[in-house]
Write a protein that holds these residues in place. Structure first.
Motif, PDB file in Angstrom:
ATOM      1  N   HIS A  21       0.823  -1.207   0.000  1.00 38.79           N
ATOM      2  CA  HIS A  21       0.000   0.000   0.000  1.00 38.79           C
ATOM      3  C   HIS A  21       0.862   1.264   0.000  1.00 38.79           C
ATOM      4  CE1 HIS A  21      -3.235  -2.817   0.834  1.00 38.79           C
ATOM      5  NE2 HIS A  21      -4.062  -1.866   0.471  1.00 38.79           N
ATOM      6  N   GLY A  22       1.989   1.217   0.711  1.00 40.81           N
ATOM      7  CA  GLY A  22       2.917   2.341   0.665  1.00 40.81           C
ATOM      8  C   GLY A  22       3.465   2.536  -0.746  1.00 40.81           C
ATOM      9  N   ALA A  25       0.949   4.232  -2.979  1.00 37.37           N
ATOM     10  CA  ALA A  25       0.924   5.678  -2.715  1.00 37.37           C
ATOM     11  C   ALA A  25       2.066   6.350  -3.470  1.00 37.37           C
ATOM     12  CB  ALA A  25       1.041   5.947  -1.213  1.00 37.37           C
ATOM     13  N   VAL A  42      -6.755  16.148  -7.779  1.00 37.56           N
ATOM     14  CA  VAL A  42      -6.795  14.699  -8.012  1.00 37.56           C
ATOM     15  C   VAL A  42      -7.460  14.380  -9.348  1.00 37.56           C
ATOM     16  CG1 VAL A  42      -6.682  13.983  -5.604  1.00 37.56           C
ATOM     17  CG2 VAL A  42      -8.903  14.477  -6.651  1.00 37.56           C
ATOM     18  N   GLU A  49      -5.934   9.390 -13.379  1.00 36.37           N
ATOM     19  CA  GLU A  49      -7.152   9.146 -12.593  1.00 36.37           C
ATOM     20  C   GLU A  49      -7.351   7.661 -12.311  1.00 36.37           C
ATOM     21  OE1 GLU A  49     -10.640  11.254 -13.775  1.00 36.37           O
ATOM     22  OE2 GLU A  49      -9.637  13.198 -13.667  1.00 36.37           O
ATOM     23  N   ARG A  50      -6.970   6.806 -13.266  1.00 38.02           N
ATOM     24  CA  ARG A  50      -7.079   5.365 -13.015  1.00 38.02           C
ATOM     25  C   ARG A  50      -6.104   4.935 -11.924  1.00 38.02           C
ATOM     26  NH1 ARG A  50      -7.141   5.039 -18.663  1.00 38.02           N
ATOM     27  NH2 ARG A  50      -5.071   4.116 -18.615  1.00 38.02           N
ATOM     28  N   PHE A  52      -4.887   6.774  -9.545  1.00 32.66           N
ATOM     29  CA  PHE A  52      -5.361   7.313  -8.265  1.00 32.66           C
ATOM     30  C   PHE A  52      -6.526   6.485  -7.718  1.00 32.66           C
ATOM     31  CE2 PHE A  52      -8.126  10.372  -5.935  1.00 32.66           C
ATOM     32  CZ  PHE A  52      -7.294  10.579  -4.855  1.00 32.66           C
ATOM     33  N   ARG A  53      -7.498   6.152  -8.585  1.00 38.81           N
ATOM     34  CA  ARG A  53      -8.659   5.369  -8.121  1.00 38.81           C
ATOM     35  C   ARG A  53      -8.243   3.958  -7.731  1.00 38.81           C
ATOM     36  NH1 ARG A  53     -11.998   6.334  -5.085  1.00 38.81           N
ATOM     37  NH2 ARG A  53     -12.955   4.365  -5.515  1.00 38.81           N
ATOM     38  N   GLN A  55      -5.435   3.096  -6.353  1.00 37.60           N
ATOM     39  CA  GLN A  55      -4.865   3.203  -5.006  1.00 37.60           C
ATOM     40  C   GLN A  55      -5.969   3.443  -3.983  1.00 37.60           C
ATOM     41  OE1 GLN A  55      -4.117   6.716  -3.590  1.00 37.60           O
ATOM     42  NE2 GLN A  55      -2.817   6.128  -1.866  1.00 37.60           N
ATOM     43  N   GLN A  56      -6.927   4.322  -4.321  1.00 34.11           N
ATOM     44  CA  GLN A  56      -8.009   4.619  -3.383  1.00 34.11           C
ATOM     45  C   GLN A  56      -8.808   3.352  -3.066  1.00 34.11           C
ATOM     46  OE1 GLN A  56      -8.954   7.809  -1.913  1.00 34.11           O
ATOM     47  NE2 GLN A  56      -6.823   8.045  -2.455  1.00 34.11           N
ATOM     48  N   VAL A  59      -6.956   1.335  -0.613  1.00 37.48           N
ATOM     49  CA  VAL A  59      -7.056   1.947   0.712  1.00 37.48           C
ATOM     50  C   VAL A  59      -8.387   1.591   1.371  1.00 37.48           C
ATOM     51  CG1 VAL A  59      -7.306   4.169   1.902  1.00 37.48           C
ATOM     52  CG2 VAL A  59      -5.468   3.845   0.245  1.00 37.48           C
ATOM     53  N   GLU A  60      -9.478   1.658   0.592  1.00 28.85           N
ATOM     54  CA  GLU A  60     -10.804   1.366   1.127  1.00 28.85           C
ATOM     55  C   GLU A  60     -10.896  -0.055   1.687  1.00 28.85           C
ATOM     56  OE1 GLU A  60     -13.624   2.084  -2.018  1.00 28.85           O
ATOM     57  OE2 GLU A  60     -12.858   4.108  -2.342  1.00 28.85           O
ATOM     58  N   PHE A  61     -10.209  -0.996   1.012  1.00 23.78           N
ATOM     59  CA  PHE A  61     -10.333  -2.397   1.401  1.00 23.78           C
ATOM     60  C   PHE A  61      -9.279  -2.862   2.403  1.00 23.78           C
ATOM     61  CE2 PHE A  61     -13.268  -2.535  -2.085  1.00 23.78           C
ATOM     62  CZ  PHE A  61     -14.142  -3.556  -1.750  1.00 23.78           C
ATOM     63  N   PHE A  62      -8.254  -2.042   2.644  1.00 23.39           N
ATOM     64  CA  PHE A  62      -7.143  -2.504   3.484  1.00 23.39           C
ATOM     65  C   PHE A  62      -7.588  -2.860   4.917  1.00 23.39           C
ATOM     66  CE2 PHE A  62      -2.648  -1.419   5.234  1.00 23.39           C
ATOM     67  CZ  PHE A  62      -2.304  -2.752   5.216  1.00 23.39           C
ATOM     68  N   TYR A  99      -5.673  -1.968 -13.704  1.00 19.62           N
ATOM     69  CA  TYR A  99      -6.447  -0.729 -13.656  1.00 19.62           C
ATOM     70  C   TYR A  99      -5.652   0.430 -14.260  1.00 19.62           C
ATOM     71  CZ  TYR A  99     -10.310   2.082 -11.671  1.00 19.62           C
ATOM     72  OH  TYR A  99     -11.425   2.871 -11.490  1.00 19.62           O
TER      73      TYR A  99
ATOM     74  N   GLU B  60      -5.173   7.527   4.265  1.00 18.98           N
ATOM     75  CA  GLU B  60      -4.525   6.494   3.452  1.00 18.98           C
ATOM     76  C   GLU B  60      -3.409   5.789   4.217  1.00 18.98           C
ATOM     77  OE1 GLU B  60      -3.157   8.390  -0.137  1.00 18.98           O
ATOM     78  OE2 GLU B  60      -5.144   9.218  -0.545  1.00 18.98           O
ATOM     79  N   PHE B  61      -2.678   6.562   5.037  1.00 20.82           N
ATOM     80  CA  PHE B  61      -1.517   6.001   5.725  1.00 20.82           C
ATOM     81  C   PHE B  61      -1.821   5.445   7.108  1.00 20.82           C
ATOM     82  CE2 PHE B  61       0.769   8.056   2.347  1.00 20.82           C
ATOM     83  CZ  PHE B  61       1.906   7.280   2.205  1.00 20.82           C
ATOM     84  N   ILE B  64      -1.549   1.628   7.444  1.00 19.03           N
ATOM     85  CA  ILE B  64      -0.143   1.257   7.248  1.00 19.03           C
ATOM     86  C   ILE B  64       0.641   1.530   8.530  1.00 19.03           C
ATOM     87  CG2 ILE B  64       1.979   1.828   5.969  1.00 19.03           C
ATOM     88  CD1 ILE B  64       0.215   2.572   3.573  1.00 19.03           C
TER      89      ILE B  64
ATOM     90  N   PRO C  40     -12.690   5.427 -13.913  1.00 17.19           N
ATOM     91  CA  PRO C  40     -12.377   5.903 -12.556  1.00 17.19           C
ATOM     92  C   PRO C  40     -13.135   7.158 -12.130  1.00 17.19           C
ATOM     93  CG  PRO C  40     -10.726   6.700 -14.086  1.00 17.19           C
ATOM     94  CD  PRO C  40     -11.716   5.909 -14.902  1.00 17.19           C
ATOM     95  N   GLN C  55     -19.891   6.448   1.644  1.00 15.61           N
ATOM     96  CA  GLN C  55     -18.963   5.328   1.790  1.00 15.61           C
ATOM     97  C   GLN C  55     -17.575   5.823   2.173  1.00 15.61           C
ATOM     98  OE1 GLN C  55     -16.737   4.384  -1.229  1.00 15.61           O
ATOM     99  NE2 GLN C  55     -16.067   2.361  -0.545  1.00 15.61           N
ATOM    100  N   VAL C  59     -15.184   4.837   5.361  1.00 14.05           N
ATOM    101  CA  VAL C  59     -13.805   4.365   5.215  1.00 14.05           C
ATOM    102  C   VAL C  59     -12.859   5.176   6.100  1.00 14.05           C
ATOM    103  CG1 VAL C  59     -11.864   4.276   3.592  1.00 14.05           C
ATOM    104  CG2 VAL C  59     -14.107   3.413   2.900  1.00 14.05           C
TER     105      VAL C  59
END
Lengths: 149, 149, 149
Positions: A21-22, A25, A42, A49-50, A52-53, A55-56, A59-62, A99, B60-61, B64, C40, C55, C59
């Motif tokens: 995840h780091g 980023a 952003v 944009e792909r 960025f999304r 990564q987002q 982040v949402e699922f981590f 993606y 985001e961090f 982590i 995205p 959502q 998060v």
């Protein structure tokens, strides 16, 4: 060393996932430079944009992943949970890579993500049911199953 | 009191960090009111967008950071991990404050964040290597090092 | 079964909350299809943007919630923390459902969220103070209070 020795594999998978995840980023940061998208913006070219999304979404699922990994690992079996955790990390890699190339490219990795999460959820639910039976009814099914093999 | 006594410092740092993140969410809310950016919109004057992105980057961090803090604290030494955790909280404060003022202002805090995260990662990797050696080869290097001093 | 039996309720609440967050991610996906907002992109009709922001807000608070839940549950009482955790899950449901309908509709659920988080924070702070007193001064107030009843 007490409880640590029963969670070291979960800790390794969590650490690998945290590094992943780091790294994502950092890839967003690189994509910012490549496409000259200055913070705090952003929005930009589709590729940015792909990225960025992608990564987002990771982040949402981590936190969801971490909860499933640790409950499955502590209440069911650490080794099985850790293996599914590695599958999740691989699936995230496919998802992110796909993606960045194209929006459709995210789908194979995404479905593999869902599979690993649902398997972890099933194991966690089984393990927790066993722990509840053990705590309140003094029955330990997992130990009995373990005994048969 | 068993395992709790070995994790109380990690719990304190996690709690402080959770409060910090809750506070940043509140600052975004205040910035919404100040700049009349009504939810669900997340675009507006540059100062609002910087405040929002600063908070998003913290979000985001955060998982982590938690993974690194706890693996370093449980598998290496709690006190050292907790101290680096406090450094991370301070770095986030510098980052957020700097970012709200100007996009460039985020950088000093950001680099300090990275330093504390990399140090936590190094400690976690060391501690986990030791735990693996201990579990599978019955060798405990950390205890030996501890013995020398 | 050792430490697991003292955290099973916390694990159940965390698992439920993880499922809830996975479900919200799915609702965003469904809203994308309904309103033809292709990834995205994250902008579109107001209903989609409200669903997406609802959502995202969940998060942002999920790791904060998990830290408060587990520190309150481990250092204070598991049952009380788990009950407040269920309240948080209910509050998130009200928040999400209300926000999808109208921006103002998010507020009742949001305030209930804050209440459950502040109660968890108070319990966690109490429990940690007790653990610190116990660790460094060998005093255990919670046990004494427990003894009186």
């Amino acid at each position: 060393m007490g409880a640590e020795s029963d969670t070291v594999l979960l800790a390794i998978v969590s650490l690998l996932s945290a590094c992943q995840h780091g790294y994502y980023a950092r890839l967003v940061g690189r994509s910012r430079m490549k496409h000259k998208v200055m913070p705090p913006s952003v929005t930009g070219p589709p590729e940015f944009e792909r990225t960025f999304r992608a990564q987002q979404n990771c982040v949402e699922f981590f936190p969801i992943f971490l909860v499933l990994l640790w409950t499955a690992g502590i209440f069911f079996y650490e080794e099985v949970a850790a293996a599914l955790g590695l599958l999740y990390i691989l699936a995230r890699h496919l998802y992110f890579k796909g993606y960045v190339e194209a929006a459709q490219g995210r789908l194979p990795g995404f479905y593999l993500n869902l599979i690993s999460l649902f398997l972890l959820l099933a194991l966690a639910a089984l393990g927790i049911t066993n722990a509840l039976l053990n705590k309140y009814l003094d029955v330990n099914i997992l130990k009995k199953v373990h005994h048969v093999f």
